[in-house]
Design a protein around this motif. Structure first.
Motif, PDB file in Angstrom:
ATOM      1  N   GLN A 151       0.895  -1.106  -0.095  1.00 38.39           N
ATOM      2  CA  GLN A 151       0.048  -0.052   0.079  1.00 38.39           C
ATOM      3  C   GLN A 151       0.961   1.322   0.132  1.00 38.39           C
ATOM      4  OE1 GLN A 151      -3.688   0.380   2.547  1.00 38.39           O
ATOM      5  NE2 GLN A 151      -2.320   2.038   3.626  1.00 38.39           N
ATOM      6  N   SER A 152       0.510   2.287  -0.792  1.00 36.71           N
ATOM      7  CA  SER A 152       1.148   3.511  -0.939  1.00 36.71           C
ATOM      8  C   SER A 152       1.165   4.150   0.446  1.00 36.71           C
ATOM      9  CB  SER A 152       0.812   4.366  -2.100  1.00 36.71           C
ATOM     10  OG  SER A 152      -0.691   4.813  -1.674  1.00 36.71           O
ATOM     11  N   VAL A 187      -1.816  -1.435 -10.155  1.00 37.83           N
ATOM     12  CA  VAL A 187      -2.050  -0.589  -9.401  1.00 37.83           C
ATOM     13  C   VAL A 187      -3.366  -0.319  -8.996  1.00 37.83           C
ATOM     14  CG1 VAL A 187      -1.740   2.133  -8.324  1.00 37.83           C
ATOM     15  CG2 VAL A 187       0.016   0.929  -9.749  1.00 37.83           C
ATOM     16  N   TRP A 216       7.350   1.442  -2.303  1.00 40.79           N
ATOM     17  CA  TRP A 216       6.784   2.674  -2.435  1.00 40.79           C
ATOM     18  C   TRP A 216       7.800   3.694  -1.972  1.00 40.79           C
ATOM     19  CZ3 TRP A 216       2.385   4.220  -5.340  1.00 40.79           C
ATOM     20  CH2 TRP A 216       1.561   3.093  -5.678  1.00 40.79           C
ATOM     21  N   SER A 219       4.866   8.699  -1.951  1.00 45.11           N
ATOM     22  CA  SER A 219       3.933   7.851  -2.706  1.00 45.11           C
ATOM     23  C   SER A 219       4.035   8.344  -3.942  1.00 45.11           C
ATOM     24  CB  SER A 219       2.675   8.309  -2.307  1.00 45.11           C
ATOM     25  OG  SER A 219       2.314   7.687  -0.879  1.00 45.11           O
ATOM     26  N   ARG A 220       5.427   9.090  -4.574  1.00 41.20           N
ATOM     27  CA  ARG A 220       5.266   9.178  -5.938  1.00 41.20           C
ATOM     28  C   ARG A 220       6.078   8.489  -6.920  1.00 41.20           C
ATOM     29  NH1 ARG A 220       7.460  15.370  -6.668  1.00 41.20           N
ATOM     30  NH2 ARG A 220       7.321  14.474  -8.595  1.00 41.20           N
ATOM     31  N   LEU A 225       7.484   4.332  -7.474  1.00 41.06           N
ATOM     32  CA  LEU A 225       6.989   2.952  -7.281  1.00 41.06           C
ATOM     33  C   LEU A 225       8.134   1.966  -7.834  1.00 41.06           C
ATOM     34  CD1 LEU A 225       5.064   0.672  -6.128  1.00 41.06           C
ATOM     35  CD2 LEU A 225       3.681   0.931  -8.552  1.00 41.06           C
ATOM     36  N   THR A 232       4.254   7.701 -10.268  1.00 40.67           N
ATOM     37  CA  THR A 232       2.635   7.719 -10.261  1.00 40.67           C
ATOM     38  C   THR A 232       2.016   8.643 -11.046  1.00 40.67           C
ATOM     39  OG1 THR A 232       2.764   8.988  -8.086  1.00 40.67           O
ATOM     40  CG2 THR A 232       2.842   6.531  -7.827  1.00 40.67           C
TER      41      THR A 232
END
Length: 441
Positions: free
Chosen positions: A296-297, A314, A338, A342-343, A345, A359
């Motif tokens: 999970q982000s 995703v 991540w 969260s930008r 991955l 992302t």
């Protein structure tokens, strides 16, 4: 005799350990027996029978080995960071690797990949020259790490700079860096009837006060590390062989502790999210293939899923619908991570590469990191500050990439042995590497 052949007629010592005769060792392992080795007067099982394919004439390649290795030992050239004094230096180390690599085919050549096209080279240029982002501190060879499954290597977790959890011989152990001591916290040899664990632990996860392990039969054990009372053994299925491939413990957007359970679910075809307060399934996500890992982000909005297909996915945590398909790999993926914001991955694959996705544009990877990667990328970890990305191969190498240089500068940590797992400390100041090998665990 050929000058490239190393002689077997050499003495071998291991400080604090009495080793059996090499012929006795090889005979026992190939006959599916375990050996007892005296370490400080305490007999313990040295090797498990499933290691028999990895036997190597170690004594012919080594002159001596230390059990405790400090930073100054390496700086002064007394030994390498595993405490090994190689006969004829790097030549002995290469001979060991050649022997090990000859005995086991790499993952990217597994038979079930025969129907896929040959690997195509597609590499970003990475500079390893002179980089040292993390400096060696110490090794304790008395602390043995294990892994059961050849492809699942998430078996080391640091929940703080003073607490590290790892697998050894189907037992979860706690390592204290301050005291430099280890103790069992879950599984054998604990006598607590409630300390039952899966028969063969394939994966684990630890965060804050929570610990969870999964097994090859779909069972799991959950434990509160603060109380250590009455661990819960359970299973999300009554069907055997729904192997738990990966576990991630994180928090929902409301702050509740949850765990994502990835498995070979050929019955329901779904990824499960467990509420750790009740240990009940709180959400399921549909899947099209066996899931090897899901993450999970950090912002709680997205879920990255990789498995036995060349593409990853995703998904939206709220709607549980697919947001994007991740393309760029040529084999199956076993790791995903991540960045803290969260930008970015990262996905690691059997094609010996790590794809980096932005992302904001998930259609194609912005980087494909595979230069100097010899085998499958099994574990991925971002440091808490987001500056470093650690990539662990099957064995021998861990790569640390500086993300602030647009993933251009990197450090390679070079050793010998299979990798059971890697873990940054939560403050990002330390990196732990578990080495699972019959020779140098």
């Amino acid at each position: 005799m050929d000058n490239d052949v190393l002689s077997f007629n050499s003495a071998f010592t291991m400080e604090g350990t009495v080793l059996p005769d090499l012929d006795e060792l090889i005979d026992a392992v190939f006959n599916d027996q375990s050996l007892l080795v005296s370490e400080g007067g305490v007999d313990s099982v040295l090797f498990n029978p499933y290691h028999k394919h990895h036997i190597c004439p170690v004594r012919s390649l080594i002159t001596a080995r230390q059990t405790i290795v400090e930073q100054h030992d390496v700086q002064e050239g007394r030994t390498d960071m595993q405490g090994i004094s190689w006969r004829e230096g790097e030549r002995g180390k290469r001979a060991f690797r050649d022997n090990r690599d000859h005995l086991r085919a790499p993952a990217y050549s597994y038979p079930f990949y025969d129907k896929l096209p040959p690997l195509v080279e597609n590499r970003d240029v990475i500079n390893y020259d002179g980089n040292e982002f993390y400096r060696f501190r110490y090794t304790d060879t008395n602390v043995h790490c294990s892994h059961h499954h050849p492809q699942l290597r998430n078996l080391v977790y640091a929940t703080s700079k003073n607490d590290v959890y790892y697998l050894h011989d189907n037992t979860i152990k706690h390592w204290s860096p301050q005291r430099r001591s280890s103790k069992a916290v879950l599984g054998r040899p604990l006598k607590n009837l409630h300390s039952r664990v899966p028969h063969n632990i394939t994966t684990m996860a630890a965060m804050d006060e929570y610990l969870m392990v999964g097994g090859e039969d779909g069972s799991f054990t959950f434990m509160n590390l603060q109380t250590c009372d009455n661990p819960v053994f359970d299973s999300f299925t009554t069907v055997h062989y729904l192997e738990v491939n990966g576990i991630e413990i994180t928090r929902s957007r409301t702050g509740n502790p949850i765990a994502y359970m990835s498995s070979n679910d050929h019955i329901d075809h779904q990824l499960r999210c467990l509420d750790l307060a009740t240990l009940q399934v709180s959400a399921t996500f549909p899947t099209s293939a066996f899931i090897n890992f899901a993450s999970q982000s950090p912002d709680g909005h997205m879920l990255a899923v990789v498995g036995d297909e060349t593409e990853g996915h995703v998904m939206s945590v709220n709607s549980r619908e697919k947001i994007a398909t991740l393309k760029g790999h040529q084999r199956y993926s076993f790791s995903v991570a991540w960045s803290p914001d969260s930008r970015m991955l990262a996905t690691g694959n059997d094609d010996r590469s790590t794809c980096i996705f932005d992302t904001r544009m998930l259609a194609n990877p912005v980087h494909i990191l595979s230069r100097d990667v010899q085998e499958s990328v099994r574990s991925l970890r971002y440091s808490s500050c987001g500056r470093y990305l650690a990539m662990a191969e099957d064995r021998h190498y861990v790569h640390i990439v500086d993300t602030t240089t647009d993933y251009f500068q990197a450090q390679k940590i070079d050793f010998v042995g299979d990798i059971s797992g890697i873990s940054f400390t939560p403050d990002g100041e330390g990196l732990y590497i578990g080495v699972s090998s019959i020779d140098f665990s």
